[in-house]
Design a protein around this motif. Structure first.
Motif, PDB file in Angstrom:
ATOM      1  N   ILE A 146       0.843  -1.191   0.000  1.00  0.00           N
ATOM      2  CA  ILE A 146       0.000   0.000   0.000  1.00  0.00           C
ATOM      3  C   ILE A 146       0.882   1.246   0.000  1.00  0.00           C
ATOM      4  CG2 ILE A 146      -1.554   1.306   1.514  1.00  0.00           C
ATOM      5  CD1 ILE A 146      -2.805  -1.600   2.096  1.00  0.00           C
ATOM      6  N   VAL A 150      -0.038   3.120  -3.406  1.00  0.00           N
ATOM      7  CA  VAL A 150      -1.415   3.148  -3.904  1.00  0.00           C
ATOM      8  C   VAL A 150      -1.884   4.580  -4.179  1.00  0.00           C
ATOM      9  CG1 VAL A 150      -3.819   2.606  -3.362  1.00  0.00           C
ATOM     10  CG2 VAL A 150      -2.045   0.986  -2.778  1.00  0.00           C
ATOM     11  N   ALA A 151      -1.507   5.531  -3.318  1.00  0.00           N
ATOM     12  CA  ALA A 151      -1.992   6.915  -3.487  1.00  0.00           C
ATOM     13  C   ALA A 151      -1.478   7.516  -4.802  1.00  0.00           C
ATOM     14  CB  ALA A 151      -1.560   7.771  -2.300  1.00  0.00           C
ATOM     15  N   ARG A 177      -0.693   5.620  -7.454  1.00  0.00           N
ATOM     16  CA  ARG A 177      -1.394   4.881  -8.495  1.00  0.00           C
ATOM     17  C   ARG A 177      -2.774   5.489  -8.703  1.00  0.00           C
ATOM     18  NH1 ARG A 177      -3.256  -0.742  -7.001  1.00  0.00           N
ATOM     19  NH2 ARG A 177      -1.264  -0.745  -5.937  1.00  0.00           N
ATOM     20  N   ALA A 178      -3.403   5.896  -7.595  1.00  0.00           N
ATOM     21  CA  ALA A 178      -4.745   6.480  -7.674  1.00  0.00           C
ATOM     22  C   ALA A 178      -4.747   7.720  -8.564  1.00  0.00           C
ATOM     23  CB  ALA A 178      -5.238   6.828  -6.277  1.00  0.00           C
ATOM     24  N   SER A 179      -3.755   8.601  -8.369  1.00  0.00           N
ATOM     25  CA  SER A 179      -3.765   9.836  -9.161  1.00  0.00           C
ATOM     26  C   SER A 179      -3.428   9.540 -10.625  1.00  0.00           C
ATOM     27  CB  SER A 179      -2.820  10.885  -8.566  1.00  0.00           C
ATOM     28  OG  SER A 179      -1.502  10.414  -8.541  1.00  0.00           O
ATOM     29  N   GLU A 182      -8.422  -6.197   4.439  1.00  0.00           N
ATOM     30  CA  GLU A 182      -9.512  -5.212   4.432  1.00  0.00           C
ATOM     31  C   GLU A 182      -9.101  -3.925   3.701  1.00  0.00           C
ATOM     32  OE1 GLU A 182     -10.812  -4.095   8.382  1.00  0.00           O
ATOM     33  OE2 GLU A 182     -11.544  -2.169   7.665  1.00  0.00           O
ATOM     34  N   LEU A 183      -7.931  -3.400   4.066  1.00  0.00           N
ATOM     35  CA  LEU A 183      -7.501  -2.128   3.481  1.00  0.00           C
ATOM     36  C   LEU A 183      -7.186  -2.289   1.986  1.00  0.00           C
ATOM     37  CD1 LEU A 183      -6.974   0.850   4.046  1.00  0.00           C
ATOM     38  CD2 LEU A 183      -4.618   0.262   4.644  1.00  0.00           C
ATOM     39  N   LYS A 228     -10.497  -2.237   0.245  1.00  0.00           N
ATOM     40  CA  LYS A 228     -11.125  -0.916   0.344  1.00  0.00           C
ATOM     41  C   LYS A 228     -10.460   0.071  -0.612  1.00  0.00           C
ATOM     42  CE  LYS A 228     -13.166  -0.733   4.960  1.00  0.00           C
ATOM     43  NZ  LYS A 228     -12.969  -0.322   6.363  1.00  0.00           N
ATOM     44  N   LEU A 229      -9.136   0.002  -0.686  1.00  0.00           N
ATOM     45  CA  LEU A 229      -8.422   0.932  -1.564  1.00  0.00           C
ATOM     46  C   LEU A 229      -8.670   0.595  -3.028  1.00  0.00           C
ATOM     47  CD1 LEU A 229      -5.100   1.294   0.429  1.00  0.00           C
ATOM     48  CD2 LEU A 229      -6.855   3.043   0.112  1.00  0.00           C
ATOM     49  N   LYS A 241     -11.836   2.081  -3.861  1.00  0.00           N
ATOM     50  CA  LYS A 241     -11.733   3.531  -4.025  1.00  0.00           C
ATOM     51  C   LYS A 241     -11.095   3.895  -5.369  1.00  0.00           C
ATOM     52  CE  LYS A 241     -11.870   5.410   0.627  1.00  0.00           C
ATOM     53  NZ  LYS A 241     -12.939   6.362   0.304  1.00  0.00           N
ATOM     54  N   LEU A 242     -10.166   3.064  -5.821  1.00  0.00           N
ATOM     55  CA  LEU A 242      -9.546   3.296  -7.126  1.00  0.00           C
ATOM     56  C   LEU A 242     -10.459   2.844  -8.271  1.00  0.00           C
ATOM     57  CD1 LEU A 242      -6.945   3.766  -5.413  1.00  0.00           C
ATOM     58  CD2 LEU A 242      -5.688   2.625  -7.231  1.00  0.00           C
ATOM     59  N   ILE A 275       5.369   3.598 -11.406  1.00  0.00           N
ATOM     60  CA  ILE A 275       4.830   4.406 -10.316  1.00  0.00           C
ATOM     61  C   ILE A 275       6.051   4.943  -9.548  1.00  0.00           C
ATOM     62  CG2 ILE A 275       3.278   4.438  -8.324  1.00  0.00           C
ATOM     63  CD1 ILE A 275       1.804   3.523 -10.833  1.00  0.00           C
ATOM     64  N   ILE A 325       2.115  12.748  -8.134  1.00  0.00           N
ATOM     65  CA  ILE A 325       1.620  13.354  -6.894  1.00  0.00           C
ATOM     66  C   ILE A 325       0.603  12.394  -6.269  1.00  0.00           C
ATOM     67  CG2 ILE A 325       0.341  15.305  -5.917  1.00  0.00           C
ATOM     68  CD1 ILE A 325       1.486  16.798  -8.565  1.00  0.00           C
ATOM     69  N   PRO A 326       0.834  11.991  -5.012  1.00  0.00           N
ATOM     70  CA  PRO A 326      -0.117  11.062  -4.386  1.00  0.00           C
ATOM     71  C   PRO A 326      -1.505  11.689  -4.251  1.00  0.00           C
ATOM     72  CG  PRO A 326       1.879  11.301  -3.058  1.00  0.00           C
ATOM     73  CD  PRO A 326       1.917  12.369  -4.099  1.00  0.00           C
ATOM     74  N   ASP A 327      -2.522  10.884  -4.439  1.00  0.00           N
ATOM     75  CA  ASP A 327      -3.902  11.321  -4.248  1.00  0.00           C
ATOM     76  C   ASP A 327      -4.116  11.591  -2.755  1.00  0.00           C
ATOM     77  OD1 ASP A 327      -6.957  10.442  -5.705  1.00  0.00           O
ATOM     78  OD2 ASP A 327      -6.762  10.981  -3.596  1.00  0.00           O
ATOM     79  N   ILE A 364      -6.803   9.448  -0.840  1.00  0.00           N
ATOM     80  CA  ILE A 364      -6.355   8.068  -0.591  1.00  0.00           C
ATOM     81  C   ILE A 364      -5.322   8.060   0.540  1.00  0.00           C
ATOM     82  CG2 ILE A 364      -5.083   6.108  -1.593  1.00  0.00           C
ATOM     83  CD1 ILE A 364      -7.844   6.254  -2.792  1.00  0.00           C
ATOM     84  N   GLU A 365      -4.412   9.018   0.462  1.00  0.00           N
ATOM     85  CA  GLU A 365      -3.364   9.141   1.471  1.00  0.00           C
ATOM     86  C   GLU A 365      -3.973   9.316   2.873  1.00  0.00           C
ATOM     87  OE1 GLU A 365      -0.226   8.617   0.633  1.00  0.00           O
ATOM     88  OE2 GLU A 365       0.309   8.854   2.751  1.00  0.00           O
ATOM     89  N   TYR A 399      -6.888   8.426   3.793  1.00  0.00           N
ATOM     90  CA  TYR A 399      -7.637   7.222   4.158  1.00  0.00           C
ATOM     91  C   TYR A 399      -6.710   6.158   4.763  1.00  0.00           C
ATOM     92  CZ  TYR A 399     -11.176   3.588   3.841  1.00  0.00           C
ATOM     93  OH  TYR A 399     -12.079   2.610   4.146  1.00  0.00           O
ATOM     94  N   ILE A 400      -5.493   6.072   4.193  1.00  0.00           N
ATOM     95  CA  ILE A 400      -4.529   5.058   4.649  1.00  0.00           C
ATOM     96  C   ILE A 400      -3.946   5.415   6.021  1.00  0.00           C
ATOM     97  CG2 ILE A 400      -2.290   3.962   4.137  1.00  0.00           C
ATOM     98  CD1 ILE A 400      -2.885   4.533   1.130  1.00  0.00           C
ATOM     99  N   PHE A 447      -4.715   3.716   9.431  1.00  0.00           N
ATOM    100  CA  PHE A 447      -4.302   2.302   9.425  1.00  0.00           C
ATOM    101  C   PHE A 447      -2.792   2.212   9.649  1.00  0.00           C
ATOM    102  CE2 PHE A 447      -8.244   2.236   6.993  1.00  0.00           C
ATOM    103  CZ  PHE A 447      -8.830   1.018   7.311  1.00  0.00           C
TER     104      PHE A 447
END
Lengths: 305, 252
Positions: free
Chosen positions: A48, A64-65, A67-69, A102-103, A106-107, A110-111, B35, B40-42, B45-46, B48-49, B52
């Motif tokens: 993650i 992941v963040a 990758r999301a963008s 779980e995470l 969930k991620l 979200k993606l 990657i 730039i990280p979203d 999402i950042e 949200y993580i 955790f």
């Protein structure tokens, strides 16, 4: 199949009919083209967070963040995009040990992942552990060769899923690796592994003929290729022994390819096999261009990798 | 009647004409996007993580014990302090579990030298230490072995000449690598006795070529991860202070 064949034969030989259908062309735009973008990951293994700057091999990669963008910007450019994962979502960082996947789910939700297949490590908390995390997954699991009917996962996966994007019908089916010898039987319980080649023959027929798919994608966790075990089923082997598949998105072997591999299928037609390593370090991107220009299609599909 | 047929046929043909307008695949372009930190990280999402991650880090880094020194799997030929610690910890933690379930006691423990995945650094010991030492999910299993299989196990250790972690087994070799002493729990190995050997599922399944486990009388799966055994052991101790001893030595 036969009926369609007859229709095409008949229309080709009838001038009158061509005139008749010409009238209709004014309704359908002749110059219409479609572009479908397929984005894919495999073997993310709970990675993650991005690798830190100290990492010996993958410093500052993944995450992941980020990758999301990236996915978001590609979707903005082309809304006709699918995001797929070829399995082994679980296991590899404390995120999995603490939250059981779980995470990760969930991620991925979200993606806006569209579908994923199941890897051997997705059984690491047992089939019950996988089932327990399903409420967090807002995407479809596709698996055509795991028979879950005697397990808790029964009815929670589909052999394939159909997507319609910009008038193009896309069929995505999933394949998993043989679990015996790889995963403890107490984890996968009564999951039955079915022969991938036989299943793929069925799948490609159903998707091509019954579902009339324009694009057929196999999400596979079989592994890219086994140099020391040529008889073992792999993506390359599957690609060359089957037909009607346009793209196999692979996983399991953590194979980093310089570019997607072009393989000739059993009919001698070119198709693609791809895999993007592991740990979310790369995102695969395959663009499919559809055209109504007959001259272009007569020359076959050009593949640029 | 005939006209109707013709009409249907015509509709068919018109339909087929439309079908021909169906788009065909003309071009495929494949690429791979790395990657990297240039993306730039979203931020959503950042965010949200983060909780955790914070929760895991807090738990991973809370101090459980203190290590008296830095221990490495390379400081010892046939046995090492860190290997002895791991094998003894598995014995100490798994034996009560095994005993409560079967009424038997674990006789000895065998792990593998390659399974020690990091050093144990001097200073604070936390769950993160256990994750570093044992990142894999392998679990403790207990295998019932006959004395002949124990002989195979000993032969394996003698041939390997590596500091595979052992507990409650004592092996002494002469300068030519002949076994001059082999004891389990301080007693010579008795023919026809069944010994309960704790190991992990990876080795039981032939990992590191440990083929002697497979012809076993029976297997007991404890569903107890090696890592959790280490964590439980850390929690019981104030100071981790293992020593290299005489459990597996060669008299030169």
């Amino acid at each position: 199949m036969k009926r369609r064949y007859f229709i095409q034969q008949a229309s080709a030989g009838t001038a009158l009919v061509t005139l008749g259908s010409l009238g209709l062309q004014s309704f359908t735009s002749v110059e219409k083209t479609s572009k479908i973008t397929i984005l894919h990951t495999n073997d993310v293994h709970s990675h993650i967070d991005a690798f830190g700057p100290e990492d010996g091999r993958n410093a500052n990669k993944g995450g992941v963040a980020r990758r999301a963008s990236l996915v978001e910007s590609i979707r903005k450019e082309n809304p006709n995009t699918l995001l797929l994962d070829a399995g082994d979502i679980f296991q590899g960082t404390p995120y999995f040990n603490y939250y059981g996947g779980e995470l990760e789910f969930k991620l991925m939700s979200k993606l806006k992942y569209d579908a994923a297949t199941i890897g051997n490590h997705d059984f690491d908390n047992g089939i019950d552990g996988l089932f327990a995390q399903l409420p967090h997954a807002e995407f479809q699991f596709v698996s055509a060769n795991y028979d879950f009917s005697n397990t808790i996962m029964d009815t929670h996966t589909k052999p394939y899923k159909i997507f319609k994007k910009d008038g193009i019908t896309i069929g995505v089916f999933g394949l998993g690796i043989e679990l015996a010898g790889l995963v403890d039987p107490s984890l996968y319980k009564e999951t039955k592994y079915l022969d991938p080649i036989e299943i793929t023959q069925d799948m490609s027929r159903i998707l091509k003929e019954d579902e009339q798919c324009d694009l057929i994608i196999c999400l596979s966790h079989l592994g890219y290729h086994y140099r020391n075990n040529q008889s073992k089923i792999s993506d390359l082997k599957l690609a060359s022994t089957t037909k009607n598949i346009d793209l196999i998105i692979g996983g399991h072997t953590h194979t980093f390819l310089p570019k997607p591999t072009i393989v000739k299928n059993i009919e001698g037609k070119n198709m693609l096999v791809n895999q993007v390593g592991c740990y979310g370090i790369n995102l695969g991107k395959i663009d499919f261009y559809f055209d109504s220009d007959k001259n272009k299609s007569a020359n076959g599909t050009s593949i640029i990798v | 009647m005939r006209f109707t047929h013709l009409f249907i046929l015509l509709i068919f043909f018109i339909f087929s004409g439309c079908k021909h307008k169906k788009l065909t695949l003309s071009k495929i372009e494949g690429s791979q996007i790395q990657i990297t930190d240039s993306l730039i990280p979203d931020s959503e999402i950042e965010a949200y993580i983060k909780p955790f991650r914070d929760n895991i880090q807090k738990d991973l880094d809370s101090v459980l014990a203190y290590s008296a020194d830095t221990y490495s799997k390379t400081d010892g030929e046939l046995n090492t302090a860190i290997g002895n610690f791991m094998a003894d910890a598995v014995y100490d933690e798994a034996n009560p579990v095994f005993k409560s379930r079967t009424g038997h006691e674990i006789d000895m423990v065998l792990l593998n030298h390659g399974g020690i995945r990091s050093i144990l650094s001097k200073g604070s010991v936390s769950k993160r230490t256990a994750f570093e030492l044992m990142p894999f999910e392998n679990s403790v299993v207990v295998v019932a072995l006959k004395s002949q299989q124990i002989d195979s196990l000993i032969n394996y250790l003698v041939r390997a000449k590596r500091a595979h972690p052992i507990s409650n087994l004592k092996l002494t070799l002469d300068k030519d690598f002949n076994v001059i002493e082999a004891k389990i729990k301080g007693e010579p190995i008795k023919p026809d006795k069944t010994y309960y050997v704790a190991t992990n599922d990876y080795l039981y399944n032939g990992g590191d070529n440990m083929t002697f486990f497979k012809n076993n009388d029976s297997l007991y799966v404890l569903n107890y991860k090696i890592r959790n055994a280490l964590i439980d052991n850390f929690m019981k101790k104030d100071t981790i202070k293992p020593v290299r001893d005489d459990r597996f030595i060669q008299i030169k």
